[in-house]
Design a protein around this motif. Structure first.
Motif, PDB file in Angstrom:
ATOM      1  N   TRP A  93       0.911  -1.131   0.007  1.00 55.67           N
ATOM      2  CA  TRP A  93      -0.015   0.009   0.073  1.00 55.67           C
ATOM      3  C   TRP A  93       0.842   1.048   0.031  1.00 55.67           C
ATOM      4  N   VAL A  94       0.456   2.284  -0.746  1.00 54.70           N
ATOM      5  CA  VAL A  94       0.894   3.618  -0.599  1.00 54.70           C
ATOM      6  C   VAL A  94       0.111   4.694  -0.486  1.00 54.70           C
ATOM      7  N   GLU A  95       0.007   5.287   0.716  1.00 55.56           N
ATOM      8  CA  GLU A  95      -0.870   6.380   0.979  1.00 55.56           C
ATOM      9  C   GLU A  95      -2.568   5.962   0.664  1.00 55.56           C
ATOM     10  N   ASP A  96      -2.801   4.670   1.416  1.00 56.86           N
ATOM     11  CA  ASP A  96      -4.150   4.470   1.371  1.00 56.86           C
ATOM     12  C   ASP A  96      -4.689   3.619   0.013  1.00 56.86           C
ATOM     13  N   GLN A  97      -3.759   3.546  -0.767  1.00 59.52           N
ATOM     14  CA  GLN A  97      -3.858   2.894  -2.118  1.00 59.52           C
ATOM     15  C   GLN A  97      -3.105   1.542  -2.399  1.00 59.52           C
ATOM     16  N   ARG A  98      -3.791   0.618  -3.089  1.00 56.69           N
ATOM     17  CA  ARG A  98      -2.972  -0.516  -3.259  1.00 56.69           C
ATOM     18  C   ARG A  98      -2.069  -0.009  -4.466  1.00 56.69           C
ATOM     19  N   CYS A  99      -0.743  -0.215  -3.969  1.00 52.41           N
ATOM     20  CA  CYS A  99       0.267   0.079  -4.890  1.00 52.41           C
ATOM     21  C   CYS A  99       1.486  -0.734  -4.665  1.00 52.41           C
ATOM     22  N   GLY A 100       1.988  -1.372  -5.986  1.00 54.55           N
ATOM     23  CA  GLY A 100       3.136  -2.160  -5.777  1.00 54.55           C
ATOM     24  C   GLY A 100       2.668  -3.727  -6.130  1.00 54.55           C
ATOM     25  N   GLN A 101       3.542  -4.508  -5.627  1.00 61.16           N
ATOM     26  CA  GLN A 101       3.050  -6.038  -5.763  1.00 61.16           C
ATOM     27  C   GLN A 101       1.881  -6.495  -4.777  1.00 61.16           C
ATOM     28  N   GLY A 102       1.108  -7.021  -5.129  1.00 60.00           N
ATOM     29  CA  GLY A 102      -0.033  -7.760  -4.619  1.00 60.00           C
ATOM     30  C   GLY A 102      -0.948  -8.730  -5.107  1.00 60.00           C
ATOM     31  N   ARG A 117      -1.438  -0.020  -9.110  1.00 61.46           N
ATOM     32  CA  ARG A 117      -0.973   1.464  -8.774  1.00 61.46           C
ATOM     33  C   ARG A 117      -2.387   2.325  -8.729  1.00 61.46           C
ATOM     34  N   ASP A 118      -2.641   3.181  -7.737  1.00 67.04           N
ATOM     35  CA  ASP A 118      -3.714   3.776  -7.454  1.00 67.04           C
ATOM     36  C   ASP A 118      -4.991   2.948  -7.445  1.00 67.04           C
ATOM     37  N   HIS A 119      -4.970   1.883  -6.547  1.00 67.96           N
ATOM     38  CA  HIS A 119      -5.869   0.902  -6.563  1.00 67.96           C
ATOM     39  C   HIS A 119      -6.345   0.062  -7.601  1.00 67.96           C
ATOM     40  N   LYS A 120      -5.640   0.222  -8.755  1.00 65.84           N
ATOM     41  CA  LYS A 120      -6.100  -0.556  -9.929  1.00 65.84           C
ATOM     42  C   LYS A 120      -4.898  -1.493 -10.428  1.00 65.84           C
ATOM     43  N   ARG A 121      -5.022  -2.664 -11.147  1.00 66.98           N
ATOM     44  CA  ARG A 121      -4.145  -3.372 -11.722  1.00 66.98           C
ATOM     45  C   ARG A 121      -3.452  -2.611 -12.905  1.00 66.98           C
ATOM     46  N   HIS A 122      -2.018  -2.462 -12.408  1.00 65.76           N
ATOM     47  CA  HIS A 122      -1.082  -1.647 -13.288  1.00 65.76           C
ATOM     48  C   HIS A 122       0.097  -2.276 -13.429  1.00 65.76           C
ATOM     49  N   GLY A 123       0.665  -2.513 -14.710  1.00 71.43           N
ATOM     50  CA  GLY A 123       1.805  -3.244 -14.832  1.00 71.43           C
ATOM     51  C   GLY A 123       1.770  -4.597 -15.142  1.00 71.43           C
ATOM     52  N   GLN A 124       2.823  -5.353 -14.725  1.00 73.97           N
ATOM     53  CA  GLN A 124       2.715  -6.832 -15.471  1.00 73.97           C
ATOM     54  C   GLN A 124       1.999  -7.657 -14.110  1.00 73.97           C
ATOM     55  N   GLY A 125       0.909  -8.780 -14.498  1.00 67.95           N
ATOM     56  CA  GLY A 125       0.284  -9.381 -13.629  1.00 67.95           C
ATOM     57  C   GLY A 125      -0.385 -10.622 -14.344  1.00 67.95           C
ATOM     58  N   VAL A 126      -0.983 -11.358 -13.551  1.00 67.90           N
ATOM     59  CA  VAL A 126      -1.654 -12.642 -13.869  1.00 67.90           C
ATOM     60  C   VAL A 126      -2.987 -12.619 -13.286  1.00 67.90           C
ATOM     61  N   TYR A 127      -3.731 -12.948 -14.306  1.00 67.46           N
ATOM     62  CA  TYR A 127      -5.411 -13.025 -13.673  1.00 67.46           C
ATOM     63  C   TYR A 127      -5.944 -14.290 -14.054  1.00 67.46           C
ATOM     64  N   GLY A 138       0.326 -10.766 -18.716  1.00 65.10           N
ATOM     65  CA  GLY A 138       0.509  -9.746 -19.809  1.00 65.10           C
ATOM     66  C   GLY A 138       0.792  -8.370 -18.843  1.00 65.10           C
ATOM     67  N   THR A 139       0.464  -7.352 -19.703  1.00 65.83           N
ATOM     68  CA  THR A 139       0.416  -5.945 -19.253  1.00 65.83           C
ATOM     69  C   THR A 139      -0.990  -5.263 -19.134  1.00 65.83           C
ATOM     70  N   TRP A 140      -0.973  -4.597 -17.946  1.00 62.94           N
ATOM     71  CA  TRP A 140      -1.995  -3.891 -17.504  1.00 62.94           C
ATOM     72  C   TRP A 140      -2.224  -2.438 -17.473  1.00 62.94           C
ATOM     73  N   LYS A 141      -3.148  -1.911 -17.695  1.00 61.86           N
ATOM     74  CA  LYS A 141      -3.042  -0.324 -17.698  1.00 61.86           C
ATOM     75  C   LYS A 141      -4.423   0.109 -17.028  1.00 61.86           C
ATOM     76  N   GLU A 142      -4.266   0.803 -15.946  1.00 64.03           N
ATOM     77  CA  GLU A 142      -5.311   1.469 -15.316  1.00 64.03           C
ATOM     78  C   GLU A 142      -6.492   0.472 -15.197  1.00 64.03           C
ATOM     79  N   GLY A 143      -6.183  -0.885 -14.560  1.00 66.86           N
ATOM     80  CA  GLY A 143      -7.228  -1.903 -14.681  1.00 66.86           C
ATOM     81  C   GLY A 143      -7.759  -2.593 -15.653  1.00 66.86           C
TER      82      GLY A 143
END
Length: 304
Positions: A93-102, A117-127, A138-143
């Protein structure tokens, strides 16, 4: 799926609600303490200068709770948030927001693990879709899925580009049977049919349409055991070839050397044998002449 990002904690004032715990010289909540806030939420954990700071647990009156790190009244660091519907987030978390690895566990058992980033899926991830076992990596941008990504199914996968959470552009389907189908997804705009609605309220939606191209065969990588056997076989053949070549060279040397020695020996022996034969002839001629001379002398003496 919703990420439940609208649950907020009540701001902590210097004397807000009931408090039991340690204080500093300024009578601020400082150290370990327990608080019951006016809205019914509770907090138990560390304080610093009147603010939640350090490890703590915040319980909402609606059943949600956060267990993790705080910094100046805000969730900051590593923590777990359990939402009212039963979904859960574990990560940074960063300042009340989901941010980083999780990792987020959704109510329908789907999961997302990766960057935020900013509570949204952003960057590299697996769903991972729990119902089918399908995975998007793959890649995510703003959810939303955006950029390069693979959609992996049970017996095949799609590899290509994504835009606004849908496949778009060139890509390929890779099948487990050993072939690929190349092609591209073309965005097609369609009008959403809302029964009973006016034409002005109708919305256009974009549907990706697959345009198939060539089908090509792919070379499957050999199994690890097969690779090891081939390597061992190659390693075994190389010494064999060297041995055969060495044996051949030795055998050739043995065959050539005796032949040369035989030729030289035969010539020497032949010359040696020839020389004594000539000498023996001379010796044989000398006694014969001497005998003739003696006979002639004897005959002459008789005549006299």
């Amino acid at each position: 799926m919703s990420d439940n990002s609208d649950i907020e904690e009540e701001e902590q004032g210097p004397n807000l609600g009931e408090y039991e715990g340690e204080r500093n010289d300024k009578d601020e909540r400082h150290g370990y303490g327990k608080a019951t806030l006016p809205n019914g939420d509770t907090y138990e954990g560390m304080y610093e200068n009147g603010k939640r700071h350090g490890q703590g647990t915040y319980r909402f009156k609606n059943g949600a709770r956060y267990i993790g790190e705080y910094m100046k009244n805000k969730k900051h660091g590593y923590g777990t948030f359990i939402y009212p519907d039963g979904s859960k987030y574990e990560g940074n978390w960063v300042e009340d927001q989901r941010c980083g690895q999780g990792k987020y566990f959704y109510i329908n058992a789907d999961t997302y693990e990766g960057e935020w980033r900013d509570h949204k899926r952003h960057g590299q991830g697996v769903y991972t879709y729990a119902e089918t076992g399908t995975k998007y990596t793959g890649t995510w941008k703003e959810g939303k899925r955006e950029g390069a990504g693979d959609l992996i199914h049970a017996n095949h996968k799609y590899v290509g580009q994504w835009k606004e959470d849908r496949p778009e552009g060139k890509g390929k389907y890779v099948f487990d049977i050993g072939c690929e189908q190349h092609g591209e997804y073309i965005p097609v705009e369609q009008v959403k049919d809302d029964k009973g609605g006016e034409e002005e309220e109708q919305q256009a939606v974009i549907i990706p349409k697959w345009k198939a191209g060539v089908v090509t065969a792919i070379t499957l990588a050999p199994e690890p055991d097969e690779e090891e056997e081939e390597e061992k076989k190659e390693e075994g053949e190389k010494p064999a070839e060297t041995t055969e070549a060495t044996e051949g060279a030795v055998e050739g040397g043995e065959e050539q050397a005796p032949a040369a020695e035989t030729t030289e020996g035969e010539g020497a022996e032949g010359e040696a044998e020839a020389a004594p034969a000539e000498g023996a002839g001379e010796e044989a001629e000398k006694p014969a002449a001497e005998e003739g001379e003696q006979k002639a002398a004897e005959e002459g003496q008789e005549e006299v």
